[in-house]
Each structure stands twice: as structure tokens, then as C-alpha cells.
Design a protein around this motif. Structure first.
Motif, PDB file in Angstrom:
ATOM      1  N   GLY A 262       4.558   2.915   0.444  1.00  0.00           N
ATOM      2  CA  GLY A 262       4.286   1.492   0.212  1.00  0.00           C
ATOM      3  C   GLY A 262       4.419   0.730   1.522  1.00  0.00           C
ATOM      4  O   GLY A 262       5.515   0.659   2.081  1.00  0.00           O
ATOM      5  N   GLY A 268      10.556   2.484  -0.202  1.00  0.00           N
ATOM      6  CA  GLY A 268       9.419   3.324  -0.559  1.00  0.00           C
ATOM      7  C   GLY A 268       9.155   4.417   0.456  1.00  0.00           C
ATOM      8  O   GLY A 268       8.935   5.582   0.090  1.00  0.00           O
ATOM      9  N   MET A 301      -3.213   8.570  -5.125  1.00  0.00           N
ATOM     10  CA  MET A 301      -2.324   7.415  -5.003  1.00  0.00           C
ATOM     11  C   MET A 301      -3.094   6.139  -4.747  1.00  0.00           C
ATOM     12  O   MET A 301      -2.759   5.073  -5.282  1.00  0.00           O
ATOM     13  CB  MET A 301      -1.321   7.657  -3.869  1.00  0.00           C
ATOM     14  N   VAL A 304      -4.647   5.336  -8.281  1.00  0.00           N
ATOM     15  CA  VAL A 304      -3.707   5.063  -9.368  1.00  0.00           C
ATOM     16  C   VAL A 304      -2.688   3.993  -8.981  1.00  0.00           C
ATOM     17  O   VAL A 304      -2.387   3.096  -9.772  1.00  0.00           O
ATOM     18  CB  VAL A 304      -2.986   6.362  -9.788  1.00  0.00           C
ATOM     19  N   ARG A 305      -2.163   4.085  -7.770  1.00  0.00           N
ATOM     20  CA  ARG A 305      -1.103   3.166  -7.354  1.00  0.00           C
ATOM     21  C   ARG A 305      -1.277   2.801  -5.882  1.00  0.00           C
ATOM     22  O   ARG A 305      -0.557   3.291  -4.998  1.00  0.00           O
ATOM     23  CB  ARG A 305       0.274   3.818  -7.588  1.00  0.00           C
ATOM     24  N   PRO A 306      -2.230   1.943  -5.569  1.00  0.00           N
ATOM     25  CA  PRO A 306      -2.529   1.603  -4.168  1.00  0.00           C
ATOM     26  C   PRO A 306      -1.387   0.890  -3.455  1.00  0.00           C
ATOM     27  O   PRO A 306      -1.346   0.871  -2.235  1.00  0.00           O
ATOM     28  CB  PRO A 306      -3.767   0.697  -4.287  1.00  0.00           C
ATOM     29  N   GLN A 307      -0.467   0.295  -4.211  1.00  0.00           N
ATOM     30  CA  GLN A 307       0.651  -0.413  -3.582  1.00  0.00           C
ATOM     31  C   GLN A 307       1.759   0.517  -3.121  1.00  0.00           C
ATOM     32  O   GLN A 307       2.720   0.079  -2.495  1.00  0.00           O
ATOM     33  CB  GLN A 307       1.227  -1.476  -4.528  1.00  0.00           C
ATOM     34  N   LEU A 309       4.578   4.013  -3.763  1.00  0.00           N
ATOM     35  CA  LEU A 309       5.586   4.414  -4.740  1.00  0.00           C
ATOM     36  C   LEU A 309       6.513   3.266  -5.102  1.00  0.00           C
ATOM     37  O   LEU A 309       6.772   3.000  -6.273  1.00  0.00           O
ATOM     38  CB  LEU A 309       6.413   5.586  -4.182  1.00  0.00           C
ATOM     39  N   PRO A 311       6.544  -0.513  -4.001  1.00  0.00           N
ATOM     40  CA  PRO A 311       5.993  -1.616  -3.213  1.00  0.00           C
ATOM     41  C   PRO A 311       7.051  -2.649  -2.872  1.00  0.00           C
ATOM     42  O   PRO A 311       8.058  -2.789  -3.573  1.00  0.00           O
ATOM     43  CB  PRO A 311       4.927  -2.208  -4.150  1.00  0.00           C
TER      44      PRO A 311
END
Length: 323
Positions: A262, A268, A301, A304-307, A309, A311
Motif C-alpha cells: 500500500g 502495509g 492485487m 482486486v485491491r489496488p490500494q 494490503l 492502505p
């Protein structure tokens, strides 16, 4: 009490690191090596996060500063520590520890000077141009080290061998803790708000009177210094270093840790450093597929979760409503 919570956490972490280091002889050498590698990667990731995450730049040459620190610390240990240790009272844990600390600081200072020399002209650039310059610097350092004479100070393509194994659990995680504390203190201080202003909108920050180049160079030099410390720890852990160990792929590994953890999130990147170091160890028998796995993980990543683990979330300042 909240005012001193960071200092208390720092002291507790240092004490825990010292305690574990005292019993580290009972830990299996394989698992201890992984733990020390985790600590070194934490320093690299947190220091790069100051540049890429908190200040909004994009550096692809962090391994170059690690190399400068590794070679600087190793040369001091191999060439000068034999003269320094007798001045400190002869061979012993105290004298050896002080000499090792001096070697790490010399490596960090050498890396910081290189960071300043590269940062002053290049940090006036933005975006992809800065990434290209730092990538080029990474290759310049590697090629220079690789083309030195084999019997010279830098060891040529074969690198340096016979480096004393001074890296311990205490040195690694004490410096990792200090790195986290320094970066956190810088970013959360009144002065450090300038880093976040440059990241959010450099043009607006400049129009408000903030010297954006100074903030970027400060972040770059600080990150380079800690990368140099990590390089010194790495050299005295592996006892052998070569130019190929600090190529672009090493820089890429550090960037992946920052992105997955992040951007701008210290917690992160620490978590990502732990997970990816352990994952890399599991993939040791599948070295040819390691980059494929890392690339797929990065793609997943980003979808699914660009910010990342963990953020970085701003604190919510809630005001009490008047009755």
C-alpha cells in the motif's frame, strides 16, 4: 501519554530485539537467515515507501543505493576495522560491535551522498522521467562495480568475499525499528506534511510556497541512507556480495513490496515485506517461475485491491455536536 507512545514503542522494540538476539543461537540457522532477510527487506521497503508512497515519486533504482552501502560497509570492515578494533580495546564483542556500527554508518552516508548527487538534478523531473533516470543510475552502479579489476578494492565481477558475519537479530531489527520510527516521525510531523502535500498535488504545493524540490531531495536522501544501512546488513549477513546481486530485479522486488503493501502505508509495506520474503523462500526450488508468480500476484492485487494490503487511512477528526 499519547505524546510519547512512539518513543515507548521504539524502546520496547529495541529491548525485544536485544532479548531475542541473546537467545538467537538456539534458533535454527535457516529460519534465522529468513528472519534477518525479512528485517533487511523491511528497511528497504519502508525507506523506498518514503520516496514512492509518501512523497509521490517513482524510483526504480533503490538497489543501487543498497549496493553503495553494501560495498562501502564491506570495504571498511575488510580494510580498516582491523585498525579500529585495537583502538577500542582489542578483539571483543564491544569493539567488534562499534566497528560494525561505524561500517554501517559509513555505508549509509556513502549511499546518502549518492542519493543527493542523483536527486538534485533528477528530482526536478516527474513521473516516468524520474523512473528512467533512477533505473539508469542502478545500471551505472552495477556496470561500474562489475568492470573494476578483480584484484582491486571492489573485487570486479566476482565481488567481495570473506566479509565477517556481523549481522545479528539485534542489529537488523533495531535498525528496522529505527527506520520505521524515523520515517513515521518525519511524515507525521508538521514539517513532514510537506511530503504529503507534494504527493497529493505538487503544483498546488509549489503555489503555496512549499519548496517541492527540497522535500523530494530530503525524502530521496533519507531513503538512500537507510537503503545503504540495509546494504551493509545484507553484506555482513551473506558474507559475499557481487554486482549482479544489486541489479534491476532487486529494485523491482522492493517496488513490488511497496505497491502490494500500500503506497504510503508503513504498516502495509512491513506486512508485505514479511509475506513476500517468506513466499520467495517457498519458491526457491522454482526460481524460473518466481517472477511469473510475483507478476500474477501484482496483477491480481491491482484488480482486486489496488490500494494495497493495508492502505494508509487518514484519521477521522470528529467534532462533538453542540446540543
Amino acid at each position: 501519554m499519547k505524546r510519547y507512545s512512539a518513543q515507548i514503542a521504539l524502546i520496547v522494540a529495541l529491548a525485544v530485539s536485544l532479548g531475542i538476539s541473546l537467545v538467537s543461537n538456539s534458533i535454527d540457522a535457516y529460519y534465522l537467515d529468513i528472519a534477518l532477510t525479512v528485517g533487511i527487506n523491511i528497511i528497504l521497503a519502508v525507506s523506498l515507501n518514503l520516496v514512492n508512497g509518501h512523497t509521490g515519486q517513482f524510483s526504480l533504482g533503490h538497489a543501487a543505493f543498497m549496493a553503495v552501502g553494501a560495498y562501502g560497509a564491506s570495504i571498511f570492515t575488510l580494510e580498516a576495522s582491523s585498525k579500529v578494533i585495537p583502538m577500542l580495546g582489542g578483539p571483543g564483542a564491544f569493539a567488534t560491535g562499534i566497528a560494525f556500527l561505524i561500517a554501517l554508518i559509513i555505508g549509509g552516508i556513502c549511499a546518502a551522498i549518492c542519493g543527493w548527487l542523483v536527486g538534485m538534478p533528477s528530482l526536478r523531473l516527474k513521473g516516468d522521467y524520474l523512473a528512467i533516470v533512477t533505473l539508469g543510475f542502478n545500471e551505472i552502479v552495477r556496470v561500474i562495480l562489475q568492470n573494476t579489476k578483480g584484484d582491486g578494492m571492489f573485487g570486479g565481477p566476482l565481488g567481495l568475499k570473506g566479509i565477517p558475519p556481523h549481522t545479528t537479530f539485534f542489529w537488523t531489527f533495531a535498525l528496522a525499528t529505527i527506520c520505521i520510527y524515523v520515517v513515521g516521525s518525519m511524515v507525521n510531523s508538521t514539517y513532514g506534511r510537506g511530503f504529503l502535500a507534494v504527493r497529493d498535488d505538487e503544483v498546488a504545493a509549489g503555489s503555496m510556497g512549499i519548496n517541492t524540490v527540497r522535500y523530494k531531495v530530503t525524502a530521496f536522501v533519507t531513503g538512500s541512507f537507510f537503503a545503504g544501512l540495509a546494504g551493509g546488513l545484507y553484506a555482513h549477513l551473506k558474507t559475499t556480495i557481487s554486482p549482479e546481486g544489486f541489479n534491476f530485479m532487486k529494485s523491482f522486488d522492493i517496488v513490488v513490496i511497496v505497491i502490494l503493501g500500500g503506497m504510503g502505508s508503513t504498516a502495509g509495506v512491513v506486512l508485505a515485506a514479511i509475506l513476500l520474503t517468506v513466499l520467495n523462500e517457498f519458491l526457491r526450488d522454482f526460481e524460473e517461475y518466481r517472477m511469473i508468480v510475483f507478476s500474477l500476484l501484482l496483477i491480481v492485487m491491482m484488480i482486486v485491491r489496488p490500494q494495497g494490503l493495508l492502505p494508509s487511512l487518514p484519521f477521522l477528526n470528529r467534532k462533538k455536536k453542540s446540543a
